[in-house]
Each structure stands twice: as C-alpha cells, then as structure tokens.
Design an enzyme around this catalytic site. Structure first.
Site, PDB file in Angstrom:
ATOM      1  N   HIS A  11       0.852  -1.176  -0.059  1.00 43.75           N
ATOM      2  CA  HIS A  11      -0.152  -0.093   0.445  1.00 43.75           C
ATOM      3  C   HIS A  11       1.050   1.044  -0.415  1.00 43.75           C
ATOM      4  CE1 HIS A  11      -3.073  -2.967   0.679  1.00 43.75           C
ATOM      5  NE2 HIS A  11      -2.805  -3.265   1.759  1.00 43.75           N
ATOM      6  N   CYS A  43      -6.325  -7.360   3.463  1.00 42.25           N
ATOM      7  CA  CYS A  43      -7.470  -7.159   4.847  1.00 42.25           C
ATOM      8  C   CYS A  43      -9.352  -8.099   3.921  1.00 42.25           C
ATOM      9  CB  CYS A  43      -8.548  -5.768   4.964  1.00 42.25           C
ATOM     10  SG  CYS A  43      -7.612  -4.224   3.419  1.00 42.25           S
ATOM     11  N   GLY A 113       7.662  -2.920   4.929  1.00 37.29           N
ATOM     12  CA  GLY A 113       5.873  -3.480   5.167  1.00 37.29           C
ATOM     13  C   GLY A 113       6.449  -4.460   6.374  1.00 37.29           C
ATOM     14  N   TYR A 158      -8.105  -8.809  15.185  1.00 40.65           N
ATOM     15  CA  TYR A 158      -8.771  -8.881  13.691  1.00 40.65           C
ATOM     16  C   TYR A 158      -9.283  -9.677  12.341  1.00 40.65           C
ATOM     17  CZ  TYR A 158      -9.992  -4.435  15.041  1.00 40.65           C
ATOM     18  OH  TYR A 158     -10.618  -3.105  15.598  1.00 40.65           O
ATOM     19  N   GLY A 279       4.327   3.464   5.771  1.00 36.84           N
ATOM     20  CA  GLY A 279       4.110   2.321   5.926  1.00 36.84           C
ATOM     21  C   GLY A 279       4.069   1.368   7.178  1.00 36.84           C
TER      22      GLY A 279
END
Length: 452
Positions: A11, A43, A113, A158, A279
């Site tokens: 991202h 996600c 990342g 999550y 990030g």
C-alpha cells in the site's frame, strides 16, 4: 533527473509511486519487490476465504503492467540484499536467476511493510501450518481449506476473528486460540467482545482463550495443536498472531523503535537525509498518547506513502498523526474503535476515565429501532478525548470516524457534548448518542468536582 528507489510495493509503496509519477513525471523510478504483484489488500483475505469475494484479482488496485506503461522500472521477484544509505546504493538479487546488481539512487523510499510474527513453535514446518498476509498466502489458505475439516486459527486479532467467521460459514469445525482471555483484547473492552464471543460459541466455534500454543504435531501434515492446557485436532492451522516491521535490511542504519519500526518525522523523513519511509515498516505518530507507536494499518500506509511523494524534494505537507481507527463486521455485529481503551491508556500511563451508554438510537415512537452501545475514554486532567468503542446490530460504525476527528483535534468531552449534530427521527434522537455519551462523561466530572 532525480533517481528514486522504492523497496517494497504494497500500500505505502503503491501510493508513493502513484504520487511521485504525478508530481515528478521526469523522475526515474526503480521499484524492488519480492513478490510478483503489487497493492494486495490483505484485509480482503477473509472475504475471499468466506466466498464473499469470488475473484481474488479484485483485491488488487494497481498493477505492475500499469506502472511499467508509465515508465517505472519494476524489478519484480527481486530482493534487496544490501543497502548503503551513506553511498546511496543498493544491491538487488533477481530471485529467479540469482543475478545480483547494484543500483544508485538520489532518494530512497523504504516501504518494506510488515511480516507475520512467527514464534519458534516446534512443528511450525509441518504441512498445512500457514501464515496470512499476502496473495500467495490467500491462495494457499483457499486451496488447503477445500479438503480441511478441522481448522485452528491462532491469534484473536482482527484477521483471526474474520477468518474464524469465514471458516465457520464454510462449514468447518473451527477452534480459535489466543493467549489473552478475550478476543480482540487490544482493541475493545469486555462489553464489546462478549457479544461476539457468544455468537462464535452459538455457531459451534471452540474458543480456546488464555492458552499458549506449545507445539504442532503430525506426520508430514499437521494433525494436532498442543497448548499449555490441552490439545486440538487440526488439518489446517492459520497463524495470525500479529505483525512485525520488515526492516532487517536497514534497521542498523536508521533510528528505529525497539521492535525495528523506523521512526520518521511528520514529513516521512528518516534519521538519514534523502531516506524516506512509510507504511507498516514505520512507527506512526499516535495522537492519543502523542508518542510514536507501531500500528500497521492499510489506511496509515496509504496516507504515509502519499506524503512521501509530496515531501520528496521539500518538506511541505505534514502527517497529522493517527488514532488507529478501525472497524469490523462479524455476523450481525457492527463494531468500530478509535484511540485507546482504558487498559491501553493505563499502559501508556495516561490517567483516564470513561463514560458508557446503551440506548436505542431512534425515538421510541418509531416502529423499528436498534440498540447502540458506546464507550468514550477521556483524560482526567484535560478532559481530552483519547478513545471510543461502539457495537450495534445496525451499522453506526461511521460514528467512530467522527470521534477520530475529535481525538486528532484534541477535543474535550465538553466540546463533543455540545457539537452540532442534526436530528431527524429516521436517523437519531434529539440528543444524538454521540452527544449523549460525551454528556454522560461531563456529568460524571461535574459530580466529582462538586464532591471535591
């Protein structure tokens, strides 16, 4: 001509490249990425596993081909093996041919990342013990879960709870293991996790909480997960116990937190000139505590990657910090949170109190209604709002975005209590529940000051 090197392209990397192309069309951009794809929305893995998303290609929003057409040199399946920030050079190895080449740059963007935390658990190398982070992992989970009947998910954050829901809906026998005694304990208090745990239990999910995994056993393929309190049959294990910054390559050359997260200033500059980072490899400025913190979220990554490009030549656009705002839908539960829980606030040595409301969101004369539960956490001395949580069967998650704005702007409970929100019986009550939870806090503080 400015030479820009980018290490990693999920991202933050994708956002940085897109914006550098817009702002500096003359720049020469070299991108080094270990995978053969860019911009994967991890996600969405649980949605893919659960069959909500049928085609995983929809989880990408940029492509190698697209960047190459814009003149970016995309070195895919290339691993940066060495980086010298003093000489402004890096070495990259072509993972297919083994060739190593040296590249020079003027500006370096580190967007390497994060990587799943992988404790040295005996048996981790058995077949069907998998991680959950990138596109290859997603494909592996799908492929292996087709024949799996008993799935164990390790880690109740999550990603873990979303996967549990997806596997359960796919008819699997699912066990969720976590060392904490509640699910989602880092993000939500008990009042908000209890309803979700009950839903899991009602659906037949085994919750093995307050347990630590000690080993995986089996022939070539995993058959059992052994914890400090028991054992669970498994023919597929998905590990999702958190992420760590992927900064081994560069951490001894830049200022980092103890966990290796690169510390950047508001302009995404690292401690070394002309080296920028963004990030999940970075620490972010966390507004509730006013300290750098490690909060790997795609939203932070995109914003930081965008800012790198804007500040690449001159520092001009500052990062406003983050609240770690996030949302989650599990079965009928719509959940969102921002900032600190009371437990996290205590760990950060903030003196806080909280207010809580549980109420219907519309006037009682409306034929349909729903209960919303909301908690507000605020600092005792300043009355500054530092956190909030919400759960309801109807979707009120956007409310938490409003509180996120409040935290970012150091709003107090009094200011939120008196903020102008509209009233219309279809949508809310004359006193919006967001005003109400802040008024509750205000009332508490008034009582305490009267007693004092």
């Amino acid at each position: 001509m400015m030479k820009v090197a980018v290490i990693g392209c999920t991202h933050a990397g994708t956002a940085a490249i897109t914006n550098v192309l817009n702002l500096y069309p003359e720049a020469e951009i070299d991108v080094f990425e270990k995978n053969d794809n860019v911009s994967f929305l991890s996600c969405g893995i649980a949605l893919y596993v659960g069959g909500v998303v049928e085609d995983a290609s929809g989880l990408f929003y940029a492509s190698v081909d697209q960047f190459e057409k814009q003149g970016v040199r995309m070195h895919m399946k290339h691993e940066v093996t060495e980086c010298n920030v003093t000489d402004k050079t890096l070495e990259a190895k072509d993972l297919q041919t083994g060739d190593v080449q040296t590249y020079a740059y003027d500006k370096l963007i580190v967007t390497s990342g994060s990587w799943p935390v992988t404790p040295p658990i005996p048996g981790s190398n058995l077949n069907n013990v998998v991680l959950c982070k990138n596109y290859d992992h997603a494909k592996e989970i799908i492929r292996r879960s087709e024949s799996a009947k008993k799935v164990v998910v390790v880690g109740a954050g999550y990603i873990g709870v979303e996967l549990v829901e997806a596997f359960e809906e796919n008819g699997k026998d699912v066990t969720l293991i976590d060392a904490e005694d509640r699910i989602l304990s880092r993000y939500l208090d008990e009042k908000f996790t209890n309803p979700v745990e009950k839903s899991f239990e009602d659906k037949g999910v085994t919750l093995a909480l307050g347990q630590t995994v000690s080993s995986f056993t089996g022939g070539n393929t995993v058959e059992k997960v052994i914890t400090d309190q028991g054992e669970f049959d498994a023919d597929l294990v998905v590990m999702c116990i958190g992420f760590r910054p992927n900064t081994g390559l560069i951490r001894d050359q830049l200022h980092t937190l103890d966990n290796g997260a690169i510390v950047v200033n508001p302009y995404m500059q690292t401690s070394v000139e002309d080296v920028y980072a963004a990030g999940d490899c970075c620490a972010v400025s966390y507004n509730p505590t006013k300290e750098p913190s490690y909060i790997p979220l795609a939203t932070n990554a995109v914003r930081m990657g965008t800012l790198v490009a804007h500040n690449l030549v001159t520092p001009k656009l500052a990062y406003p910090g983050t609240q770690g705002t996030s949302g989650l839908k599990i079965y009928n539960h719509h959940i969102a949170s921002t900032g600190l829980t009371e437990t996290a606030a205590a760990e950060a040595e903030l003196n806080v109190r909280s207010s809580y409301i549980e109420d219907t969101y519309r006037p009682d004369f409306m034929p349909e209604n729903d209960v919303v539960k909301m908690k507000l956490v605020y600092e005792v001395e300043s009355h500054r709002i530092v956190g909030a949580q919400l759960i309801a069967d109807a979707d009120f998650t956007q409310t938490i975005n409003t509180v996120s704005v409040a935290i970012a702007n150091d709003m107090t409970i009094e200011q939120l209590a008196l903020t102008d929100f509209f009233f219309q019986p279809h949508f809310n009550k004359p006193v919006n529940f967001l005003n109400q939870v802040a008024m509750e806090a205000m009332g508490q503080e008034t009582k305490k000051s009267v007693k004092a």
